[in-house]
Motif scaffolding. Structure first.
Motif: not given
Length: 333
Positions: A147-153, A155-165, A170-175
């Motif tokens: 979960f933590y890894t996917i969240v960070n990835e 956010i990093a992939a969208n240059n910080g434009l993607l909000s944490f919520p 998205a990470a929760s659905d994937f996990v």
């Protein structure tokens, strides 16, 4: 099936045990129902001293049987020493927890207090009760890390434009999709049953340890939960951090173990077991003078008072026994 230690080895072990002011017993085999009764009966039949030394060699077994054996020893003796000459695991460790003292040979080892349980649909195989708990802990840790890894990835992939919520959703659905099939195979009833089984060791351990307080604070919980495998080696040095009274084997105990050989070091295979009373039981002889007839007593004490010579025989008759004190005979235990 009961197996006897070779006669020569047994005699050597008994000769060394005779020098100890304690009853000495060998228990080699799985700790199981009915065997506990067999061993207890041997102890009862050969009980004659205030202290006991048990040469305990086992890979483990039934915690209920271990509890019954240790409770009986605690009730019968003022001091219980468990002599660990080889492998003494699981339910054997539970008996050690209830001892007043542990004695180690250099190759002696205890193990964790993890109960061995039959595998589901594989009744001929057993596994540690800690396995399913370790599996759950591993899955939980992996799910969190994913979960933590996917969240960070995200956010990093969208240059910080993607909000944490948004990223966390998205990470929760994937996990969930990734681990749901795995968690879905876990039977809650099986988890609960195994959890209760593991508590048996802790509950019994606390009750047995209360007798002599030979277990250090927190050691029972550590023995039941923190060791990484059922086969983990707890040697004398490790045991000293868990128990108050831990020592090396005495010279006589070393002779006993060396005489017994592998009977003191490795559990016999399958349903084979070896239980022996190594100490001797002292039984007072009957007083042979109690049945002397009155006339014989008078003749021996003073002879015929009307004798003409008046002389007394200073040398005891070869048939008399008036100068002999009742002794002790040794009956094999």
């Amino acid at each position: 099936m009961a197996i006897n230690v070779p006669a020569a080895a047994l005699e050597t072990a008994k000769a060394a045990a005779a020098k100890l002011d304690a009853d000495v017993f060998l228990y080699n085999g799985e700790i199981a129902a009915l065997r506990d009764l067999e061993f207890i009966e041997i102890v009862s039949d050969n009980f004659s001293r205030k202290e006991v030394i048990v040469v305990l060699t086992t890979n483990g077994g039934d915690p209920d049987a271990a509890y019954r054996i240790c409770r009986y020893l605690q009730h019968k003796y003022e001091k219980v020493t468990v002599l660990i000459a080889g492998r003494c695991k699981s339910a054997g460790t539970l008996i050690a927890v209830g001892s007043s003292e542990l004695a180690f040979m250099p190759y002696g080892e205890l193990g964790p207090l993890d109960i061995q349980l039959s595998k589901v649909d594989k009744f001929d195989r057993v596994e540690s009760g800690l396995v399913i708990q370790d599996a759950l802990n591993t899955l939980e840790d992996r799910a969190k890390q994913s979960f933590y890894t996917i969240v960070n990835e995200y956010i990093a992939a969208n240059n910080g434009l993607l909000s944490f919520p948004t990223a966390s959703k998205a990470a929760s659905d994937f996990v969930t999709q990734l681990y749901a099939p795995v968690f879905g195979r876990i039977d809650p009833e099986e988890v609960g049953a195994r959890s209760r089984s593991m508590r048996i060791a802790v509950d019994y351990g606390k009750r047995l340890a209360a007798k002599w307080s030979n277990v250090k604070h927190g050691a029972i919980q550590k023995l039941a939960e923190t060791y990484s495998s059922h086969s983990f080696v707890i040697d004398q040095r490790e045991a000293a951090g868990l128990f108050e009274k831990v020592r090396g084997a005495s010279a006589e105990e070393v002779v006993i173990v060396e005489a017994l050989g592998n009977f003191a070091r490795f559990q016999l295979p399958g349903d084979e077991h070896a239980f022996h009373a190594l100490s001797t039981k002292f039984i007072p002889e009957e007083d042979t003078h109690a049945n002397d007839d009155e006339d014989g007593g008078k003749s021996q004490d003073g002879g015929d008072p009307s004798g003409a010579s008046g002389e007394t025989d200073a040398t005891p008759s070869s048939e008399g026994s008036g100068g002999t004190k009742p002794g002790l005979s040794i009956a094999a235990g």
